[in-house]
Design a protein around this motif. Structure first.
Motif, PDB file in Angstrom:
ATOM      1  N   GLU A  68       0.796  -1.228   0.000  1.00 26.48           N
ATOM      2  CA  GLU A  68       0.000   0.000   0.000  1.00 26.48           C
ATOM      3  C   GLU A  68       0.827   1.275   0.000  1.00 26.48           C
ATOM      4  OE1 GLU A  68      -2.899   0.149   3.099  1.00 26.48           O
ATOM      5  OE2 GLU A  68      -3.247  -2.013   3.045  1.00 26.48           O
ATOM      6  N   HIS A  69       1.998   1.264   0.621  1.00 23.17           N
ATOM      7  CA  HIS A  69       2.668   2.519   0.963  1.00 23.17           C
ATOM      8  C   HIS A  69       3.867   2.778   0.050  1.00 23.17           C
ATOM      9  CE1 HIS A  69       0.171   2.377   4.507  1.00 23.17           C
ATOM     10  NE2 HIS A  69       0.645   1.180   4.789  1.00 23.17           N
ATOM     11  N   VAL A  70       3.816   3.894  -0.654  1.00 27.28           N
ATOM     12  CA  VAL A  70       4.875   4.320  -1.573  1.00 27.28           C
ATOM     13  C   VAL A  70       5.095   5.812  -1.369  1.00 27.28           C
ATOM     14  CG1 VAL A  70       5.423   4.745  -3.996  1.00 27.28           C
ATOM     15  CG2 VAL A  70       4.468   2.550  -3.321  1.00 27.28           C
ATOM     16  N   SER A  71       6.370   6.252  -1.384  1.00 26.89           N
ATOM     17  CA  SER A  71       6.638   7.678  -1.225  1.00 26.89           C
ATOM     18  C   SER A  71       7.970   8.054  -1.857  1.00 26.89           C
ATOM     19  CB  SER A  71       6.655   8.068   0.254  1.00 26.89           C
ATOM     20  OG  SER A  71       6.944   9.447   0.401  1.00 26.89           O
ATOM     21  N   THR A  72       8.007   9.249  -2.433  1.00 21.87           N
ATOM     22  CA  THR A  72       9.272   9.831  -2.900  1.00 21.87           C
ATOM     23  C   THR A  72       9.743  10.926  -1.956  1.00 21.87           C
ATOM     24  OG1 THR A  72       8.054  11.395  -4.300  1.00 21.87           O
ATOM     25  CG2 THR A  72       8.771   9.325  -5.327  1.00 21.87           C
ATOM     26  N   ASP A  73       9.049  11.086  -0.844  1.00 20.73           N
ATOM     27  CA  ASP A  73       9.355  12.142   0.136  1.00 20.73           C
ATOM     28  C   ASP A  73       9.900  11.500   1.412  1.00 20.73           C
ATOM     29  OD1 ASP A  73       9.457  14.265   1.892  1.00 20.73           O
ATOM     30  OD2 ASP A  73       7.481  15.051   1.376  1.00 20.73           O
ATOM     31  N   LEU A  74      11.223  11.377   1.475  1.00 30.68           N
ATOM     32  CA  LEU A  74      11.837  10.731   2.632  1.00 30.68           C
ATOM     33  C   LEU A  74      11.540  11.493   3.919  1.00 30.68           C
ATOM     34  CD1 LEU A  74      13.638   8.566   3.896  1.00 30.68           C
ATOM     35  CD2 LEU A  74      15.634   9.960   3.276  1.00 30.68           C
ATOM     36  N   ALA A  75      11.559  12.810   3.850  1.00 30.14           N
ATOM     37  CA  ALA A  75      11.297  13.610   5.056  1.00 30.14           C
ATOM     38  C   ALA A  75       9.923  13.305   5.627  1.00 30.14           C
ATOM     39  CB  ALA A  75      11.433  15.091   4.740  1.00 30.14           C
ATOM     40  N   ALA A  76       8.929  13.192   4.760  1.00 30.66           N
ATOM     41  CA  ALA A  76       7.574  12.900   5.225  1.00 30.66           C
ATOM     42  C   ALA A  76       7.487  11.509   5.834  1.00 30.66           C
ATOM     43  CB  ALA A  76       6.583  13.041   4.068  1.00 30.66           C
ATOM     44  N   VAL A  77       8.167  10.564   5.242  1.00 31.96           N
ATOM     45  CA  VAL A  77       8.158   9.193   5.773  1.00 31.96           C
ATOM     46  C   VAL A  77       8.808   9.163   7.152  1.00 31.96           C
ATOM     47  CG1 VAL A  77       9.071   6.859   5.450  1.00 31.96           C
ATOM     48  CG2 VAL A  77       8.069   8.093   3.513  1.00 31.96           C
ATOM     49  N   LEU A  78       9.941   9.842   7.291  1.00 30.88           N
ATOM     50  CA  LEU A  78      10.628   9.859   8.580  1.00 30.88           C
ATOM     51  C   LEU A  78       9.850  10.636   9.641  1.00 30.88           C
ATOM     52  CD1 LEU A  78      14.337  10.365   7.412  1.00 30.88           C
ATOM     53  CD2 LEU A  78      13.227   8.242   8.146  1.00 30.88           C
ATOM     54  N   ALA A  79       8.997  11.525   9.207  1.00 31.29           N
ATOM     55  CA  ALA A  79       8.177  12.285  10.163  1.00 31.29           C
ATOM     56  C   ALA A  79       6.947  11.509  10.617  1.00 31.29           C
ATOM     57  CB  ALA A  79       7.741  13.606   9.532  1.00 31.29           C
ATOM     58  N   ASP A  80       6.670  10.401   9.964  1.00 34.08           N
ATOM     59  CA  ASP A  80       5.502   9.591  10.306  1.00 34.08           C
ATOM     60  C   ASP A  80       5.781   8.812  11.590  1.00 34.08           C
ATOM     61  OD1 ASP A  80       3.401   7.831  10.524  1.00 34.08           O
ATOM     62  OD2 ASP A  80       3.545   7.076   8.471  1.00 34.08           O
ATOM     63  N   PRO A  81       5.055   9.037  12.673  1.00 32.86           N
ATOM     64  CA  PRO A  81       5.330   8.335  13.932  1.00 32.86           C
ATOM     65  C   PRO A  81       5.048   6.834  13.868  1.00 32.86           C
ATOM     66  CG  PRO A  81       3.319   9.637  14.100  1.00 32.86           C
ATOM     67  CD  PRO A  81       3.960  10.010  12.801  1.00 32.86           C
ATOM     68  N   GLU A  82       4.283   6.388  12.859  1.00 32.63           N
ATOM     69  CA  GLU A  82       3.997   4.959  12.734  1.00 32.63           C
ATOM     70  C   GLU A  82       5.174   4.190  12.138  1.00 32.63           C
ATOM     71  OE1 GLU A  82       0.401   4.259  10.635  1.00 32.63           O
ATOM     72  OE2 GLU A  82      -0.881   5.156  12.183  1.00 32.63           O
ATOM     73  N   VAL A  83       6.060   4.889  11.450  1.00 29.45           N
ATOM     74  CA  VAL A  83       7.251   4.246  10.885  1.00 29.45           C
ATOM     75  C   VAL A  83       8.285   4.090  11.993  1.00 29.45           C
ATOM     76  CG1 VAL A  83       9.158   4.470   9.250  1.00 29.45           C
ATOM     77  CG2 VAL A  83       6.830   5.100   8.555  1.00 29.45           C
ATOM     78  N   GLU A  84       8.627   2.839  12.311  1.00 38.16           N
ATOM     79  CA  GLU A  84       9.545   2.576  13.426  1.00 38.16           C
ATOM     80  C   GLU A  84      10.975   2.322  12.964  1.00 38.16           C
ATOM     81  OE1 GLU A  84       8.074  -0.085  16.585  1.00 38.16           O
ATOM     82  OE2 GLU A  84       6.215  -0.212  15.435  1.00 38.16           O
ATOM     83  N   VAL A  85      11.122   1.741  11.765  1.00 33.22           N
ATOM     84  CA  VAL A  85      12.443   1.315  11.290  1.00 33.22           C
ATOM     85  C   VAL A  85      12.713   1.943   9.934  1.00 33.22           C
ATOM     86  CG1 VAL A  85      13.860  -0.661  10.569  1.00 33.22           C
ATOM     87  CG2 VAL A  85      12.302  -0.881  12.526  1.00 33.22           C
ATOM     88  N   TYR A  86      13.946   2.411   9.753  1.00 28.97           N
ATOM     89  CA  TYR A  86      14.404   2.875   8.440  1.00 28.97           C
ATOM     90  C   TYR A  86      15.456   1.905   7.932  1.00 28.97           C
ATOM     91  CZ  TYR A  86      16.875   5.418   4.827  1.00 28.97           C
ATOM     92  OH  TYR A  86      17.475   5.757   3.639  1.00 28.97           O
ATOM     93  N   PHE A  87      15.259   1.395   6.707  1.00 35.56           N
ATOM     94  CA  PHE A  87      16.227   0.491   6.080  1.00 35.56           C
ATOM     95  C   PHE A  87      16.780   1.143   4.831  1.00 35.56           C
ATOM     96  CE2 PHE A  87      17.081  -2.634   2.719  1.00 35.56           C
ATOM     97  CZ  PHE A  87      18.190  -3.252   3.290  1.00 35.56           C
ATOM     98  N   ASP A  88      18.108   0.996   4.613  1.00 39.61           N
ATOM     99  CA  ASP A  88      18.763   1.649   3.482  1.00 39.61           C
ATOM    100  C   ASP A  88      19.587   0.654   2.659  1.00 39.61           C
ATOM    101  OD1 ASP A  88      20.804   3.262   1.951  1.00 39.61           O
ATOM    102  OD2 ASP A  88      19.706   4.895   2.912  1.00 39.61           O
TER     103      ASP A  88
END
Length: 383
Positions: A68-88
């Protein structure tokens, strides 16, 4: 059972490794098996958030896999409190800045290696993660592969006696791109973009040697750009400015010596693309990614050098296969499971950003060793 969803921002899934190993064969495989059973009545359900620059490619991947979830805005994704983990799993040159942003946002981070283009930056990431108080990890997938799990078992069982030496051969022929498409992206051959086989492979050799045989104490390396002209993904010629082969000697804690050749300009005459031969006073082993063969001191033949007589010894037939010790899952998936348990249950974990910095340090010192033409000491990495 109770299902607990964990949202994971995944940056770099349009690349081969990010897509195949981390998305499809790890997180989507976990979903296909019903989630990760935490053993306490809870099932952890990974929910990927695909992040990148190419929205059409991201939406294509999401559509194929029902995400469901797609984004080209990394800042917005990182600002989302539901996102717990960032993978690179981006190209190396983009990783450090993205990790810094994720750590500043208070996310747990997990990433491919190398973690940064240089040791100082990699060590700073580890310090930032500690200051942020988040969980952090670096992919060290080869530790979880069947052949090397068998090798670890032999080491822990004392099969080798005193380990004397480790010899590694890694590589294959990467096509130049003029007659056949290359198997690796062109940035791998541009030093200015973070390319080069030393940055790519020495972090692997660091954690394998460190975990199986002992900390690397010294390094001496010779690098070459054997093929100076290649063709990129659009068929345009370019000058290769990064090394495509590295020949390294590593002195290990305890006195063993490791010699590892890494090359994208070698044609394979091995059973696997990477093999390690370990020789000890009581026995030897040859391990690849899948298999491991052994020869004990009691069954070692007595070869006699005689160049005037054809060799009659069936040398390969004198080695015995190490049996599988039960089923082994995909190595990337196995480490993902451990990391997610670490995040959610605070279970033990040692493959952190400090371990990642140690791998970058070895790569830096390998390149410096070649430039200076001498062996260099590898200092212990601490925060």
């Amino acid at each position: 059972m109770e299902r607990r969803t964990i949202k994971i921002a995944m940056n770099g899934v349009t690349g081969r490794m990010g897509y195949r190993q981390h998305l499809v064969r790890s997180l989507l495989a976990l979903r296909q098996q019903g989630g990760l059973d935490l053993g306490d009545g809870t099932v952890l359900w990974p929910e990927p958030v695909l992040v990148g620059r190419r929205e059409a490619a991201l939406r294509d991947i999401a559509g194929r896999h029902g995400l469901e979830h797609v984004s080209t805005d990394l800042a917005a994704v990182l600002a989302d409190p539901e996102v717990e983990v960032y993978f690179d799993a981006q190209v190396t040159g983009a990783r450090e800045a993205a990790l810094r942003r994720a750590l500043a946002a208070g996310k747990h981070v997990y990433c491919e290696k190398p973690t940064a283009l240089g040791f100082a930056a990699a060590l700073e990431l580890a310090r930032l993660a500690r200051a942020a108080g988040v969980k952090h990890g670096v992919v060290q997938d080869k530790l979880f592969l069947p052949g090397l799990l068998k090798l670890r078992r032999l080491v822990e069982d004392g099969f080798f006696g005193e380990i004397l030496s480790v010899r590694g051969e890694f590589g294959y022929w990467v096509f130049e791109g003029d007659r056949q498409p290359p198997q690796r992206p062109s940035w791998n051959y541009r030093a200015q973009e973070g390319g080069g086989i030393v940055a790519d492979m020495f972090p692997h050799w660091d954690y394998l040697l460190h975990e199986l045989f002992g900390r690397v104490r010294t390094v001496q390396a010779l690098t070459r750009t054997h093929i100076g002209r290649r063709w990129d993904e659009e068929g345009r010629p370019y000058e290769a400015t990064a090394e495509d082969a590295a020949y390294g000697i590593f002195e290990l804690e305890g006195g063993a010596v490791a010699q590892i050749n890494s090359s994208w300009t070698v044609r394979v005459h091995r059973d696997e693309l990477v093999e390690f031969q370990v020789d000890g006073t009581r026995g030897s082993a040859v391990a690849g990614l899948r298999t491991c063969r052994i020869q004990h001191r009691a069954t070692t033949p007595r070869p006699v050098w005689d160049p005037d007589v054809p060799t009659a010894e069936p040398f390969r037939a004198q080695w015995r296969e190490v049996p599988d010790d039960g089923p082994v899952d995909n190595g990337f998936k196995a480490q993902w499971e451990l990391f997610l348990r670490h995040v959610v249950r605070d279970e033990p974990w040692r493959w952190d950003l400090l371990a990642g910095a140690r791998g970058v340090q070895l790569a830096d010192l390998g390149l410096r060793s070649c430039a200076q033409g001498r062996r260099l000491t590898v200092p212990e990495v601490t925060l």
